[in-house]
Design a protein around this motif. Structure first.
Motif, PDB file in Angstrom:
ATOM      1  N   THR A 215       0.790  -1.227   0.000  1.00 16.88           N
ATOM      2  CA  THR A 215       0.000   0.000   0.000  1.00 16.88           C
ATOM      3  C   THR A 215       0.825   1.282   0.000  1.00 16.88           C
ATOM      4  O   THR A 215       0.264   2.370   0.096  1.00 16.88           O
ATOM      5  N   GLY A 216       2.135   1.185  -0.100  1.00 15.56           N
ATOM      6  CA  GLY A 216       2.995   2.347   0.095  1.00 15.56           C
ATOM      7  C   GLY A 216       3.019   3.344  -1.035  1.00 15.56           C
ATOM      8  O   GLY A 216       3.584   4.438  -0.884  1.00 15.56           O
ATOM      9  N   PHE A 217       2.397   2.999  -2.177  1.00 17.67           N
ATOM     10  CA  PHE A 217       2.412   3.891  -3.334  1.00 17.67           C
ATOM     11  C   PHE A 217       1.092   3.773  -4.083  1.00 17.67           C
ATOM     12  O   PHE A 217       0.424   2.734  -4.037  1.00 17.67           O
ATOM     13  N   ALA A 218       0.711   4.832  -4.787  1.00 20.90           N
ATOM     14  CA  ALA A 218      -0.402   4.736  -5.722  1.00 20.90           C
ATOM     15  C   ALA A 218       0.034   3.876  -6.902  1.00 20.90           C
ATOM     16  O   ALA A 218       1.225   3.826  -7.246  1.00 20.90           O
ATOM     17  N   ARG A 219      -0.925   3.201  -7.520  1.00 21.77           N
ATOM     18  CA  ARG A 219      -0.597   2.310  -8.629  1.00 21.77           C
ATOM     19  C   ARG A 219      -1.530   2.576  -9.800  1.00 21.77           C
ATOM     20  O   ARG A 219      -2.762   2.558  -9.638  1.00 21.77           O
ATOM     21  N   PRO A 220      -0.995   2.818 -11.006  1.00 26.39           N
ATOM     22  CA  PRO A 220      -1.862   2.910 -12.184  1.00 26.39           C
ATOM     23  C   PRO A 220      -2.476   1.548 -12.482  1.00 26.39           C
ATOM     24  O   PRO A 220      -1.790   0.524 -12.440  1.00 26.39           O
ATOM     25  N   VAL A 221      -3.760   1.541 -12.766  1.00 24.12           N
ATOM     26  CA  VAL A 221      -4.480   0.291 -12.960  1.00 24.12           C
ATOM     27  C   VAL A 221      -4.571  -0.025 -14.445  1.00 24.12           C
ATOM     28  O   VAL A 221      -5.113   0.767 -15.234  1.00 24.12           O
ATOM     29  N   GLY A 222      -4.040  -1.171 -14.813  1.00 21.23           N
ATOM     30  CA  GLY A 222      -4.037  -1.570 -16.211  1.00 21.23           C
ATOM     31  C   GLY A 222      -3.343  -0.542 -17.079  1.00 21.23           C
ATOM     32  O   GLY A 222      -2.303   0.012 -16.698  1.00 21.23           O
ATOM     33  N   ASP A 223      -3.932  -0.262 -18.235  1.00 18.96           N
ATOM     34  CA  ASP A 223      -3.368   0.737 -19.151  1.00 18.96           C
ATOM     35  C   ASP A 223      -4.133   2.053 -19.097  1.00 18.96           C
ATOM     36  O   ASP A 223      -3.966   2.919 -19.948  1.00 18.96           O
ATOM     37  N   SER A 224      -4.956   2.209 -18.047  1.00 16.10           N
ATOM     38  CA  SER A 224      -5.857   3.358 -18.005  1.00 16.10           C
ATOM     39  C   SER A 224      -5.175   4.648 -17.576  1.00 16.10           C
ATOM     40  O   SER A 224      -5.651   5.741 -17.888  1.00 16.10           O
ATOM     41  N   GLY A 225      -4.098   4.530 -16.800  1.00 16.55           N
ATOM     42  CA  GLY A 225      -3.493   5.707 -16.198  1.00 16.55           C
ATOM     43  C   GLY A 225      -4.209   6.178 -14.941  1.00 16.55           C
ATOM     44  O   GLY A 225      -3.741   7.092 -14.263  1.00 16.55           O
ATOM     45  N   VAL A 226      -5.347   5.580 -14.601  1.00 15.96           N
ATOM     46  CA  VAL A 226      -6.078   5.927 -13.384  1.00 15.96           C
ATOM     47  C   VAL A 226      -5.376   5.272 -12.198  1.00 15.96           C
ATOM     48  O   VAL A 226      -5.043   4.083 -12.236  1.00 15.96           O
TER      49      VAL A 226
END
Length: 495
Positions: A215-226
């Motif tokens: 949980t230490g970082f935000a993660r882009p989900v798939g190829d969405s960039g979200v």
């Protein structure tokens, strides 16, 4: 002082349908209790920190229907009346032997609430109170679907109507469209990131197990960039856990023990399993001392977690702790005091406060990830909202979604606003709230949830029949809107 890393407090202001669960007082006073006990007090904590120069203090999700209620003049007037009765109850309590200190405390709190309502809330509502915190960067505002539905179980078109209405309503009230949302119940299905991207969403919340605890970082989900931000359970559960969380401390005000004559809570927790009649009186000074001790313990835990993350990854990392706002002040009376201490102590310990948006802008982002089916409910899957106990409810919601769009699609091209269609959407939206399934599944005021769900389903059906027959739809919609109270003020124009 070298910064250890960043901490993001995420609070979700939601619909506390289960505030009473059969206890005093009866009726739907949950809104009044949530406002007076939690929402107003938490905002005052944030405002006080802002006055002392703090920025990026917290990320605050506000369910659009709650924002609608707290902007509604009638709703605010009812809260004001309730606060006046609160003052009267406190004054009546002062005449009873042994209740003087509690009565004086409640009287002071009631007077402070009344003064706040009269000076700000009654004239401007939530929008006027919260917007300065958003505009100055003290708070990052999250939006979300209009009435807090469990999105993965909806059709994509209905989910889109819920989300687009919620985002538009937030922009209408607060002057800007947030990039982040609180996904109700942190519910997620693979592919939803593309759905979010299509609505301009840049980041959302999931629970820690959805990312395998990393949980230490935000993660882009798939190829969405979200980006997905995940809640750190080890840290969050120091507060949230019903078994070991701070709110169960012996000195804190006991939520479940009432003086039924006045409606006030006179006791402290005292100990696990202690019956109500054996609980000791609540002592404000003891409770405040406990809140400070627990805040210090929490800050130390966050610092340890960030130190471990830096050692593991070789760079600054993030701790996200996410909660329902109502925990602070409503369920846990001393919660706002605890929050104030935590947010002041963290920078002193070398931890930087950060919103989710601020963490992303600072580069606290790791590699892309594929997320599984998940939620923050029991089992971390969908079982609370999709099980045998709620099959009938979910079937009803599915049927209403289909019928809703059949009726909307049959309208002539270029037709303008239609009050009957607006009300039809509101009924479908309110039926699809995730709370009904939650309450039924957990057997927490389940009969109330079934009654409310049945009410909205029956109203939808009656109005849909009137629209199809061409007889009486406008009159029925006006009558339903009149009895809606605060629920009728949610703007549905984007549907």
């Amino acid at each position: 002082m070298t910064e250890l890393g960043r901490f993001s407090l995420v609070l979700h202001t939601h619909l506390p349908w289960v505030a009473h669960n059969g206890a005093w007082p009866v009726g739907e006073e949950w809104l009044h209790q949530a406002f007076t006990g939690s929402w107003r007090r938490v905002l005052r904590v944030l405002e006080t920190l802002a006055e002392h120069g703090y920025r990026e203090v917290a990320t605050l999700g506000v369910t659009p229907v709650v924002a609608a209620m707290l902007d509604d003049p009638y709703c605010l007037s009812e809260i004001h009346s309730w606060a006046g009765r609160w003052q009267l109850r406190a004054e009546e309590l002062s005449a009873r032997s042994g209740m003087g200190q509690l009565a004086e405390h409640e009287r002071r709190e009631a007077l402070a609430c009344l003064a706040d309502l009269q000076s700000r809330w009654l004239t401007g509502g939530l929008s006027a109170v919260l917007r300065p915190l958003v505009d100055s960067g003290v708070v990052e505002l999250l939006s979300g679907p209009a009435t807090h539905p469990f999105l993965p179980l909806l059709t994509e078109r209905f989910a889109a109507a819920q989300l687009s209405s919620g985002l538009a309503d937030t922009q209408l009230r607060f002057g800007s469209r947030p990039g982040g949302i609180w996904a109700p119940e942190c519910g997620y299905a693979p592919g939803m990131e593309d759905f979010y991207a299509g609505h301009g969403v840049t980041h959302f919340l999931v629970d820690g197990p959805a990312v395998g605890g990393d949980t230490g970082f935000a993660r882009p989900v798939g190829d969405s960039g979200v980006l997905a931000f995940a809640r750190d359970l080890d840290v969050s559960y120091r507060i949230w856990s019903s078994r070991t969380g701070y709110p169960g401390g012996a000195c804190y005000r006991d939520f479940h023990t009432f003086d039924h004559a006045s409606g006030f809570r006179p006791a402290r927790v005292t100990g696990a399993g202690v019956p109500a009649e054996a609980k000791q009186p609540w002592d404000r000074r003891l409770a405040s001392a406990a809140a400070l001790r627990d805040a210090q313990d929490f800050v130390a835990a966050v610092a340890r977690r960030l130190t471990d993350l830096r050692a593991q990854h070789g760079r600054e990392a993030l701790v996200v702790a996410a909660f329902d706002t109502e925990l602070f002040g409503h369920w846990w009376y001393e919660g706002p005091e605890f929050l104030d201490a935590v947010l002041r102590l963290l920078p002193q310990a070398g931890v930087r406060l950060s919103t989710l948006r601020g963490a992303a802008e600072a580069g606290l982002v790791a590699g892309r990830i594929e997320l599984p089916v998940s939620s923050w409910g029991a089992g971390k899957d969908w079982r609370v909202w999709d099980n045998d106990a709620v099959t009938e409810l979910n079937d009803e919601i599915a049927h209403l979604q289909k019928r809703l769009f059949q009726l909307l699609d049959s309208r002539p091209d270029g037709a303008g606003r239609d009050p009957a269609a607006d009300q039809l959407v509101r009924e479908a939206f309110l039926l699809s709230s995730s709370d009904w399934a939650f309450m039924i599944s957990r057997d927490s005021a389940a009969d109330y949830a079934r009654q409310r769900a049945r009410l909205h389903a029956d109203r939808f059906t009656a109005l849909a029949d009137a629209i199809e027959s061409g007889v009486g739809a406008d009159l029925l919609a006006a009558r339903l809107r009149e009895v809606d109270g605060p629920f009728g003020r949610l703007d549905a124009r984007t549907c």
